[in-house]
Design a protein around this motif. Structure first.
Motif, short mmCIF file in Angstrom:
data_model
loop_
_atom_site.label_atom_id
_atom_site.label_comp_id
_atom_site.label_asym_id
_atom_site.label_seq_id
_atom_site.Cartn_x
_atom_site.Cartn_y
_atom_site.Cartn_z
N VAL A 38 65.00 29.99 39.64
CA VAL A 38 65.84 30.24 40.15
C VAL A 38 65.99 29.33 41.59
CG1 VAL A 38 67.01 32.08 42.15
CG2 VAL A 38 66.19 32.56 40.08
N ARG A 39 65.13 29.41 42.03
CA ARG A 39 64.87 28.54 43.05
C ARG A 39 65.22 26.59 43.60
NH1 ARG A 39 60.19 30.91 46.33
NH2 ARG A 39 61.51 32.83 47.77
N GLY A 40 64.84 26.17 41.86
CA GLY A 40 65.03 24.89 41.24
C GLY A 40 66.25 24.62 41.38
N LEU A 41 67.00 25.50 40.74
CA LEU A 41 69.09 25.34 40.52
C LEU A 41 69.29 25.18 41.48
CD1 LEU A 41 70.77 24.59 37.80
CD2 LEU A 41 70.77 27.00 36.98
N ALA A 42 68.73 26.33 42.26
CA ALA A 42 70.17 26.88 43.39
C ALA A 42 69.94 25.74 44.28
CB ALA A 42 69.39 27.86 44.06
N GLU A 43 68.77 24.79 44.26
CA GLU A 43 68.67 23.78 44.93
C GLU A 43 70.10 22.70 44.72
OE1 GLU A 43 64.35 22.39 45.62
OE2 GLU A 43 64.08 24.80 46.92
N GLU A 44 69.43 22.05 43.09
CA GLU A 44 70.01 21.20 41.99
C GLU A 44 71.32 21.43 42.59
OE1 GLU A 44 70.48 20.38 37.41
OE2 GLU A 44 69.14 21.02 38.35
#
Length: 124
Positions: A41-47
């Motif tokens: 979730v965090r990785g995709l949010a940042e991306e």
């Protein structure tokens, strides 16, 4: 393989809905194969430049639809969604048809109402 998700901030639909729709479409088309591990979730949010809660909301909706499955600390994966999605669609269609009959609509009236709704959601 990358997700290649594009969020249009000017679109009428919310970012979480755009994300949900794009992942669901790719999973059902086989572009994202069953078992494909999705970003955190965090990785995709940042991306994508989104809030983590936005991505989490999309993931929850996808999981509720049977498109993805969370395997605890192992991550989130594309599920074998076709059967689950088809069963839910069939159940929703039956519920709709039963309600239209209870309301006294003819078969043609019920079909016209659903066509109008589909047109409104999908366009044209």
């Amino acid at each position: 393989m990358t997700l290649k998700i594009v969020i249009d901030q000017e679109a009428a639909s919310a970012p979480y809905e755009q994300l949900r729709a794009q992942i669901a479409e790719r999973a059902r088309a086989g572009v994202l194969p069953v078992g494909y591990k999705l970003p955190t979730v965090r990785g995709l949010a940042e991306e994508l430049g989104l809030a983590a809660n936005t991505v989490a909301k999309a993931y929850r909706a996808l999981e509720a639809d049977g498109v993805i499955e969370t395997r605890g600390r192992n991550g989130t994966f594309v599920a074998a969604a076709g059967d689950a999605a088809e069963r839910r669609a069939a159940a929703a269609a039956r519920t709709y048809a039963e309600e239209m009959r209870r309301l006294g609509l003819s078969r043609e009236g019920a079909q016209a109402a659903v066509e109008d709704a589909v047109r409104a959601v999908y366009g044209d």
